[in-house]
Design a protein around this motif. Structure first.
Motif, PDB file in Angstrom:
ATOM      1  N   ILE A   1       0.839  -1.194   0.000  1.00  0.00           N
ATOM      2  CA  ILE A   1       0.000   0.000   0.000  1.00  0.00           C
ATOM      3  C   ILE A   1       0.876   1.246   0.000  1.00  0.00           C
ATOM      4  O   ILE A   1       1.868   1.325   0.722  1.00  0.00           O
ATOM      5  N   CYS A   2       0.488   2.216  -0.819  1.00  0.00           N
ATOM      6  CA  CYS A   2       1.186   3.502  -0.886  1.00  0.00           C
ATOM      7  C   CYS A   2       0.261   4.591  -0.335  1.00  0.00           C
ATOM      8  O   CYS A   2      -0.917   4.641  -0.690  1.00  0.00           O
ATOM      9  N   LEU A   3       0.792   5.438   0.541  1.00  0.00           N
ATOM     10  CA  LEU A   3       0.015   6.530   1.117  1.00  0.00           C
ATOM     11  C   LEU A   3       0.711   7.864   0.885  1.00  0.00           C
ATOM     12  O   LEU A   3       1.941   7.929   0.817  1.00  0.00           O
ATOM     13  N   HIS A   4      -0.083   8.915   0.818  1.00  0.00           N
ATOM     14  CA  HIS A   4       0.461  10.266   0.828  1.00  0.00           C
ATOM     15  C   HIS A   4       0.668  10.663   2.292  1.00  0.00           C
ATOM     16  O   HIS A   4      -0.291  10.841   3.038  1.00  0.00           O
ATOM     17  N   VAL A   5       1.933  10.761   2.687  1.00  0.00           N
ATOM     18  CA  VAL A   5       2.263  11.019   4.088  1.00  0.00           C
ATOM     19  C   VAL A   5       3.148  12.253   4.212  1.00  0.00           C
ATOM     20  O   VAL A   5       3.816  12.652   3.262  1.00  0.00           O
ATOM     21  N   ALA A   6       3.136  12.825   5.410  1.00  0.00           N
ATOM     22  CA  ALA A   6       3.968  13.997   5.689  1.00  0.00           C
ATOM     23  C   ALA A   6       5.286  13.561   6.301  1.00  0.00           C
ATOM     24  O   ALA A   6       5.357  12.550   7.007  1.00  0.00           O
ATOM     25  N   ASP A   7       6.325  14.327   6.045  1.00  0.00           N
ATOM     26  CA  ASP A   7       7.630  14.026   6.629  1.00  0.00           C
ATOM     27  C   ASP A   7       7.733  14.510   8.069  1.00  0.00           C
ATOM     28  O   ASP A   7       8.392  13.881   8.896  1.00  0.00           O
ATOM     29  N   GLU A   8       7.073  15.618   8.381  1.00  0.00           N
ATOM     30  CA  GLU A   8       7.170  16.197   9.713  1.00  0.00           C
ATOM     31  C   GLU A   8       5.787  16.537  10.239  1.00  0.00           C
ATOM     32  O   GLU A   8       5.071  17.355   9.652  1.00  0.00           O
ATOM     33  N   ALA A   9       5.434  15.916  11.347  1.00  0.00           N
ATOM     34  CA  ALA A   9       4.105  16.119  11.917  1.00  0.00           C
ATOM     35  C   ALA A   9       3.902  17.548  12.395  1.00  0.00           C
ATOM     36  O   ALA A   9       2.878  18.185  12.108  1.00  0.00           O
ATOM     37  N   THR A  10       4.872  18.076  13.118  1.00  0.00           N
ATOM     38  CA  THR A  10       4.713  19.405  13.713  1.00  0.00           C
ATOM     39  C   THR A  10       4.582  20.478  12.645  1.00  0.00           C
ATOM     40  O   THR A  10       3.729  21.371  12.728  1.00  0.00           O
ATOM     41  N   ALA A  11       5.422  20.387  11.607  1.00  0.00           N
ATOM     42  CA  ALA A  11       5.381  21.379  10.535  1.00  0.00           C
ATOM     43  C   ALA A  11       4.030  21.359   9.834  1.00  0.00           C
ATOM     44  O   ALA A  11       3.449  22.413   9.535  1.00  0.00           O
ATOM     45  N   LEU A  12       3.506  20.165   9.564  1.00  0.00           N
ATOM     46  CA  LEU A  12       2.215  20.074   8.900  1.00  0.00           C
ATOM     47  C   LEU A  12       1.095  20.584   9.801  1.00  0.00           C
ATOM     48  O   LEU A  12       0.174  21.265   9.349  1.00  0.00           O
ATOM     49  N   TRP A  13       1.187  20.279  11.067  1.00  0.00           N
ATOM     50  CA  TRP A  13       0.190  20.730  12.036  1.00  0.00           C
ATOM     51  C   TRP A  13       0.115  22.264  12.048  1.00  0.00           C
ATOM     52  O   TRP A  13      -0.951  22.859  11.949  1.00  0.00           O
ATOM     53  N   TYR A  14       1.298  22.894  12.141  1.00  0.00           N
ATOM     54  CA  TYR A  14       1.346  24.357  12.138  1.00  0.00           C
ATOM     55  C   TYR A  14       0.829  24.923  10.816  1.00  0.00           C
ATOM     56  O   TYR A  14       0.127  25.946  10.790  1.00  0.00           O
ATOM     57  N   LYS A  15       1.196  24.285   9.719  1.00  0.00           N
ATOM     58  CA  LYS A  15       0.771  24.771   8.414  1.00  0.00           C
ATOM     59  C   LYS A  15      -0.755  24.704   8.281  1.00  0.00           C
ATOM     60  O   LYS A  15      -1.392  25.619   7.740  1.00  0.00           O
ATOM     61  N   THR A  16      -1.341  23.629   8.781  1.00  0.00           N
ATOM     62  CA  THR A  16      -2.798  23.492   8.728  1.00  0.00           C
ATOM     63  C   THR A  16      -3.473  24.582   9.542  1.00  0.00           C
ATOM     64  O   THR A  16      -4.450  25.208   9.108  1.00  0.00           O
ATOM     65  N   GLU A  17      -2.960  24.824  10.742  1.00  0.00           N
ATOM     66  CA  GLU A  17      -3.524  25.876  11.590  1.00  0.00           C
ATOM     67  C   GLU A  17      -3.383  27.243  10.930  1.00  0.00           C
ATOM     68  O   GLU A  17      -4.289  28.081  10.986  1.00  0.00           O
ATOM     69  N   GLU A  18      -2.233  27.452  10.279  1.00  0.00           N
ATOM     70  CA  GLU A  18      -1.993  28.729   9.602  1.00  0.00           C
ATOM     71  C   GLU A  18      -2.990  28.930   8.463  1.00  0.00           C
ATOM     72  O   GLU A  18      -3.572  30.007   8.307  1.00  0.00           O
ATOM     73  N   GLU A  19      -3.198  27.880   7.673  1.00  0.00           N
ATOM     74  CA  GLU A  19      -4.114  27.981   6.534  1.00  0.00           C
ATOM     75  C   GLU A  19      -5.551  28.216   6.991  1.00  0.00           C
ATOM     76  O   GLU A  19      -6.312  28.940   6.358  1.00  0.00           O
TER      77      GLU A  19
END
Length: 227
Positions: free
Chosen positions: A29-47
């Motif tokens: 199985i192949c998934l679209h995953v993030a390399d860094e949880a914290t960075a993505l979390w902050y980016k989502t909150e920012e958006e």
């Protein structure tokens, strides 16, 4: 406002901030995953312009989900020809495994709007059909043959409510399987281990690079259903 509703194109956001990669313990199985949880979390909150959003569970292959996906892929008779519901699906990993293993109708359910788009993207990437539902189904019974739940025991109240609901589904006759690496609120006294795996994970999310994770069945007369 529900998580993700203010981003016009969540799919574009997911593609921009993740990469396609094989799941460590289920490389089929192949998934679209993030390399860094914290960075993505902050980016989502920012958006979204919102602080205090839940973690981006949809962007990672969590230990319990990997264990459950591996079990299903290795034991396709568990789901083959059956109607399957993957609860709190996140990335869709477990639902995709069930579809690959021959589930007759596979539903992936989550209350996170980002997860809904991530599941669609990941199902398409793996060439499987998964019905995606943006709903809270706790307490409902729609006649599923198999109910799957990975990594659901993070919070005390949620874990208690979900386990009680799953027990009702099992009593009715559903096969209920839980994937979990031993989270704080996992009710071990109510469970029977079916399989154990050493699952590779990221240290950013977990306290080790390998998490010993198990697939569990609920105790009771239905816990030993022949599959």
């Amino acid at each position: 406002m529900a998580n993700g509703e203010t981003i016009a194109d969540r799919s574009a956001f997911i593609y921009a901030h993740t990469r396609a990669a094989p799941v460590p313990h289920a490389p089929e199985i192949c998934l679209h995953v993030a390399d860094e949880a914290t960075a993505l979390w902050y980016k989502t909150e920012e958006e979204l312009g919102s602080i205090g959003l839940p973690p981006p569970f949809w962007a990672f292959a969590w230990a319990g989900g990997q264990a459950l996906a591996r079990y299903i892929l290795d034991h396709p008779e568990t789901v083959s020809g059956r109607r399957v519901m993957d609860f709190a699906s996140g990335s869709g990993l477990v639902a995709i495994a069930a579809a690959k293993a021959g589930g007759r109708e596979v539903e992936a359910v989550d209350i996170d709007a980002f997860a809904i788009d991530a599941i669609r993207i990941n199902a398409s990437a793996n060439y499987v059909a998964v019905k995606v539902r943006h709903e809270n189904l706790i307490g409902r019974d729609e006649g599923w043959d198999v109910v799957l739940a990975g990594d659901i025991c993070y919070e005390r109240d949620i874990a208690a409510n979900v386990i009680a609901w799953l027990a009702q589904l099992q009593e009715r006759g559903a096969l209920v399987l839980i994937g979990d690496p031993g989270r704080a609120y996992l009710p071990r006294e109510k469970l029977v281990p079916l399989a154990t795996y050493r699952v590779p994970v990221t240290r950013e999310l977990e306290d080790a690079e390998i998490k010993v994770s198990k697939v569990w069945a609920l105790k009771g007369e239905r816990a030993t259903i022949d599959i």
